[in-house]
Design a protein around this motif. Structure first.
Motif, PDB file in Angstrom:
ATOM      1  N   ARG A   1       1.024  -1.352  -0.019  1.00  0.00           N
ATOM      2  CA  ARG A   1       0.037   0.068   0.110  1.00  0.00           C
ATOM      3  C   ARG A   1       0.827   1.211  -0.127  1.00  0.00           C
ATOM      4  O   ARG A   1       0.517   2.369  -0.554  1.00  0.00           O
ATOM      5  CB  ARG A   1      -1.016  -0.057   1.247  1.00  0.00           C
ATOM      6  CG  ARG A   1      -1.821  -1.278   1.151  1.00  0.00           C
ATOM      7  CD  ARG A   1      -2.933  -0.751   2.358  1.00  0.00           C
ATOM      8  NE  ARG A   1      -3.865  -2.226   2.526  1.00  0.00           N
ATOM      9  CZ  ARG A   1      -3.791  -2.945   3.593  1.00  0.00           C
ATOM     10  NH1 ARG A   1      -2.877  -2.951   4.518  1.00  0.00           N
ATOM     11  NH2 ARG A   1      -4.870  -3.783   3.340  1.00  0.00           N
ATOM     12  N   ARG A   2       2.098   1.239   0.373  1.00  0.00           N
ATOM     13  CA  ARG A   2       3.016   2.382   0.705  1.00  0.00           C
ATOM     14  C   ARG A   2       4.243   2.254  -0.405  1.00  0.00           C
ATOM     15  O   ARG A   2       4.475   3.348  -0.773  1.00  0.00           O
ATOM     16  CB  ARG A   2       3.697   2.345   2.004  1.00  0.00           C
ATOM     17  CG  ARG A   2       2.695   2.439   3.287  1.00  0.00           C
ATOM     18  CD  ARG A   2       3.518   2.824   4.361  1.00  0.00           C
ATOM     19  NE  ARG A   2       2.720   3.050   5.705  1.00  0.00           N
ATOM     20  CZ  ARG A   2       2.756   3.725   6.473  1.00  0.00           C
ATOM     21  NH1 ARG A   2       3.835   4.701   6.481  1.00  0.00           N
ATOM     22  NH2 ARG A   2       2.170   3.867   7.820  1.00  0.00           N
ATOM     23  N   LEU A   3       4.435   1.158  -1.002  1.00  0.00           N
ATOM     24  CA  LEU A   3       5.535   1.068  -1.736  1.00  0.00           C
ATOM     25  C   LEU A   3       5.318   0.135  -2.732  1.00  0.00           C
ATOM     26  O   LEU A   3       4.586  -0.740  -2.975  1.00  0.00           O
ATOM     27  CB  LEU A   3       6.827   0.450  -0.902  1.00  0.00           C
ATOM     28  CG  LEU A   3       7.412   1.220   0.383  1.00  0.00           C
ATOM     29  CD1 LEU A   3       8.298   0.271   1.079  1.00  0.00           C
ATOM     30  CD2 LEU A   3       7.975   2.600  -0.002  1.00  0.00           C
ATOM     31  N   THR A   4       6.084   0.648  -4.272  1.00  0.00           N
ATOM     32  CA  THR A   4       6.203  -0.307  -5.453  1.00  0.00           C
ATOM     33  C   THR A   4       7.474  -1.221  -5.334  1.00  0.00           C
ATOM     34  O   THR A   4       8.431  -0.363  -5.244  1.00  0.00           O
ATOM     35  CB  THR A   4       6.108   0.508  -6.556  1.00  0.00           C
ATOM     36  OG1 THR A   4       4.633   1.363  -6.544  1.00  0.00           O
ATOM     37  CG2 THR A   4       6.076  -0.274  -7.947  1.00  0.00           C
ATOM     38  N   VAL A   5       7.205  -2.509  -5.382  1.00  0.00           N
ATOM     39  CA  VAL A   5       8.650  -3.134  -4.841  1.00  0.00           C
ATOM     40  C   VAL A   5       8.793  -3.898  -6.465  1.00  0.00           C
ATOM     41  O   VAL A   5       7.866  -4.461  -7.141  1.00  0.00           O
ATOM     42  CB  VAL A   5       8.008  -4.369  -4.158  1.00  0.00           C
ATOM     43  CG1 VAL A   5       9.195  -5.217  -3.727  1.00  0.00           C
ATOM     44  CG2 VAL A   5       7.785  -3.785  -2.483  1.00  0.00           C
ATOM     45  N   ASP A   6      10.040  -3.710  -6.604  1.00  0.00           N
ATOM     46  CA  ASP A   6      10.341  -4.301  -8.001  1.00  0.00           C
ATOM     47  C   ASP A   6      11.098  -5.778  -7.698  1.00  0.00           C
ATOM     48  O   ASP A   6      10.658  -6.695  -8.091  1.00  0.00           O
ATOM     49  CB  ASP A   6      11.587  -3.461  -8.499  1.00  0.00           C
ATOM     50  CG  ASP A   6      12.122  -4.157  -9.737  1.00  0.00           C
ATOM     51  OD1 ASP A   6      11.456  -3.906 -10.953  1.00  0.00           O
ATOM     52  OD2 ASP A   6      13.289  -4.587  -9.669  1.00  0.00           O
ATOM     53  N   THR A   7      12.024  -5.655  -6.563  1.00  0.00           N
ATOM     54  CA  THR A   7      12.701  -7.024  -6.389  1.00  0.00           C
ATOM     55  C   THR A   7      12.519  -7.282  -4.689  1.00  0.00           C
ATOM     56  O   THR A   7      12.622  -6.228  -3.978  1.00  0.00           O
ATOM     57  CB  THR A   7      14.222  -6.917  -6.543  1.00  0.00           C
ATOM     58  OG1 THR A   7      14.389  -6.778  -8.060  1.00  0.00           O
ATOM     59  CG2 THR A   7      14.939  -8.412  -6.106  1.00  0.00           C
ATOM     60  N   VAL A   8      12.253  -8.424  -4.375  1.00  0.00           N
ATOM     61  CA  VAL A   8      11.948  -9.001  -3.022  1.00  0.00           C
ATOM     62  C   VAL A   8      13.090  -9.859  -2.651  1.00  0.00           C
ATOM     63  O   VAL A   8      13.044 -10.816  -3.304  1.00  0.00           O
ATOM     64  CB  VAL A   8      10.780  -9.121  -2.693  1.00  0.00           C
ATOM     65  CG1 VAL A   8      10.007 -10.261  -3.459  1.00  0.00           C
ATOM     66  CG2 VAL A   8      10.597  -9.501  -1.086  1.00  0.00           C
ATOM     67  N   LEU A   9      13.737  -9.843  -1.582  1.00  0.00           N
ATOM     68  CA  LEU A   9      14.512 -10.870  -0.966  1.00  0.00           C
ATOM     69  C   LEU A   9      13.604 -11.519   0.192  1.00  0.00           C
ATOM     70  O   LEU A   9      13.363 -10.690   1.400  1.00  0.00           O
ATOM     71  CB  LEU A   9      15.701 -10.383  -0.233  1.00  0.00           C
ATOM     72  CG  LEU A   9      17.017 -10.298  -1.232  1.00  0.00           C
ATOM     73  CD1 LEU A   9      16.962  -9.348  -2.489  1.00  0.00           C
ATOM     74  CD2 LEU A   9      18.328 -10.195  -0.584  1.00  0.00           C
ATOM     75  N   LEU A  10      13.089 -12.450   0.008  1.00  0.00           N
ATOM     76  CA  LEU A  10      11.868 -13.095   0.789  1.00  0.00           C
ATOM     77  C   LEU A  10      12.499 -14.333   1.795  1.00  0.00           C
ATOM     78  O   LEU A  10      12.718 -15.208   1.651  1.00  0.00           O
ATOM     79  CB  LEU A  10      11.072 -13.915  -0.098  1.00  0.00           C
ATOM     80  CG  LEU A  10       9.614 -14.261   0.113  1.00  0.00           C
ATOM     81  CD1 LEU A  10       8.887 -13.042   0.573  1.00  0.00           C
ATOM     82  CD2 LEU A  10       8.829 -14.923  -0.833  1.00  0.00           C
ATOM     83  N   HIS A  11      12.402 -13.721   3.008  1.00  0.00           N
ATOM     84  CA  HIS A  11      12.760 -14.681   4.170  1.00  0.00           C
ATOM     85  C   HIS A  11      11.533 -15.631   4.304  1.00  0.00           C
ATOM     86  O   HIS A  11      10.294 -15.348   4.585  1.00  0.00           O
ATOM     87  CB  HIS A  11      12.934 -13.995   5.406  1.00  0.00           C
ATOM     88  CG  HIS A  11      14.115 -13.184   5.684  1.00  0.00           C
ATOM     89  ND1 HIS A  11      14.865 -12.876   6.566  1.00  0.00           N
ATOM     90  CD2 HIS A  11      14.800 -12.319   4.663  1.00  0.00           C
ATOM     91  CE1 HIS A  11      15.942 -12.064   6.531  1.00  0.00           C
ATOM     92  NE2 HIS A  11      15.761 -11.711   5.193  1.00  0.00           N
ATOM     93  N   LEU A  12      12.045 -16.881   4.349  1.00  0.00           N
ATOM     94  CA  LEU A  12      10.994 -18.052   4.383  1.00  0.00           C
ATOM     95  C   LEU A  12      11.352 -19.049   5.358  1.00  0.00           C
ATOM     96  O   LEU A  12      11.774 -18.842   6.339  1.00  0.00           O
ATOM     97  CB  LEU A  12      11.131 -18.812   2.822  1.00  0.00           C
ATOM     98  CG  LEU A  12      10.627 -18.001   1.845  1.00  0.00           C
ATOM     99  CD1 LEU A  12      11.134 -18.551   0.397  1.00  0.00           C
ATOM    100  CD2 LEU A  12       8.912 -17.542   1.678  1.00  0.00           C
ATOM    101  N   GLY A  13      10.951 -20.525   5.184  1.00  0.00           N
ATOM    102  CA  GLY A  13      11.592 -21.385   6.265  1.00  0.00           C
ATOM    103  C   GLY A  13      10.478 -21.779   7.116  1.00  0.00           C
ATOM    104  O   GLY A  13      10.494 -23.006   7.504  1.00  0.00           O
TER     105      GLY A  13
END
Length: 261
Positions: free
Chosen positions: A174-186
């Motif tokens: 809602r606040r940012l337009t994201v191009d690339t995300v480093l996604l913490h998973l697990g």
């Protein structure tokens, strides 16, 4: 993302080279084999070591540290590396404990990386909740990071930090337009708390990326520890079944020096 190079070193640790800066995330460089306590009857054994030793990483201009109180995000050798970092950006509680060059941020606070012959980078702290509702007193404060600099064409580079899917993290698109995300998973779990999880599950990751709609999704922090209940296969299955070709945006970086897709 144009003119960005990402090297996945292991776990949550990545080297981001952008706009003349060399930025390290969540430094973890201890060898495998040791068991670490996470408090309140929880622990985990490290199963794999980093792809690079600290002395192979080269000079670091800044460290983005989502939190400093869990060894899978900052271990002994990572903590030693902080002493030579000109800037460390972390939580306010973490900055108080670390002292020195540490800058503490609350969610949606900004700080600026500025230096000669480099583009300024604005670092915005994004919300995280490292577990189920009411878990913060146990799990502690965590933040993610959104990076913005001059010349970006499509949006920010976002590092989610260790979080589950909750209203605070849903606020990011809602606040940012994201191009690339480093996604913490697990999908972190511990026997003492049963099926409760403390980081994104594969299903939650799909829901989050459906909201965010990044062009590039880079999974990190999904391997190398016994407290992860989901690895690469679970994530690949979930994204392969996702609508709108979301799985085609998933890019796994090899755990060795490599360029981002």
């Amino acid at each position: 993302m144009k003119d960005v190079r990402v090297t996945h070193i292991g776990g949550p640790t990545a080297l981001i080279e952008v706009a003349g800066w060399r930025i390290l995330t969540d430094p973890t460089f201890d060898p495998p084999g040791r068991r670490y306590s996470f408090g309140w009857g929880t622990s985990s054994r490290k199963q794999t070591g980093p792809a690079l030793d600290p002395n192979e990483v080269g000079p670091i201009d800044a460290v983005l540290l989502s939190h400093e109180h869990h060894a899978d995000n900052l271990d002994d050798r990572g903590r030693a590396l902080l002493a030579g970092a000109p800037v460390v950006v972390t939580t306010r509680a973490g900055a108080r404990r670390l002292g020195g060059t540490a800058r503490g941020l609350r969610p949606w606070d900004d700080t600026v990386l500025d230096g000669p012959e480099r583009r300024r980078i604005t670092v915005t702290a994004t919300p995280c909740r490292h577990g189920p509702p009411l878990s913060r007193p146990i799990a502690g404060p965590v933040i993610g990071f959104a990076l913005q600099w001059g010349g970006q064409e499509h949006g920010v580079l976002w590092i989610t930090g260790d979080t589950v899917l909750f209203p605070g993290v849903r606020e990011v698109p809602r606040r940012l337009t994201v191009d690339t995300v480093l996604l913490h998973l697990g999908a972190v779990r511990f026997p003492i708390t049963g099926r409760l999880h403390y980081s994104l599950t594969a299903a939650e990751a799909v829901q989050l990326c459906t909201l965010v709609q990044p062009r590039t999704i880079i999974p990190v922090h999904y391997e190398g520890w016994t407290h992860f209940s989901q690895g690469r296969e679970a994530v690949e299955r979930a994204f392969a079944a996702a609508p709108d070709g979301l799985g085609e945006r998933l890019h796994w970086l090899p755990l060795r020096p490599a360029q981002s897709p």
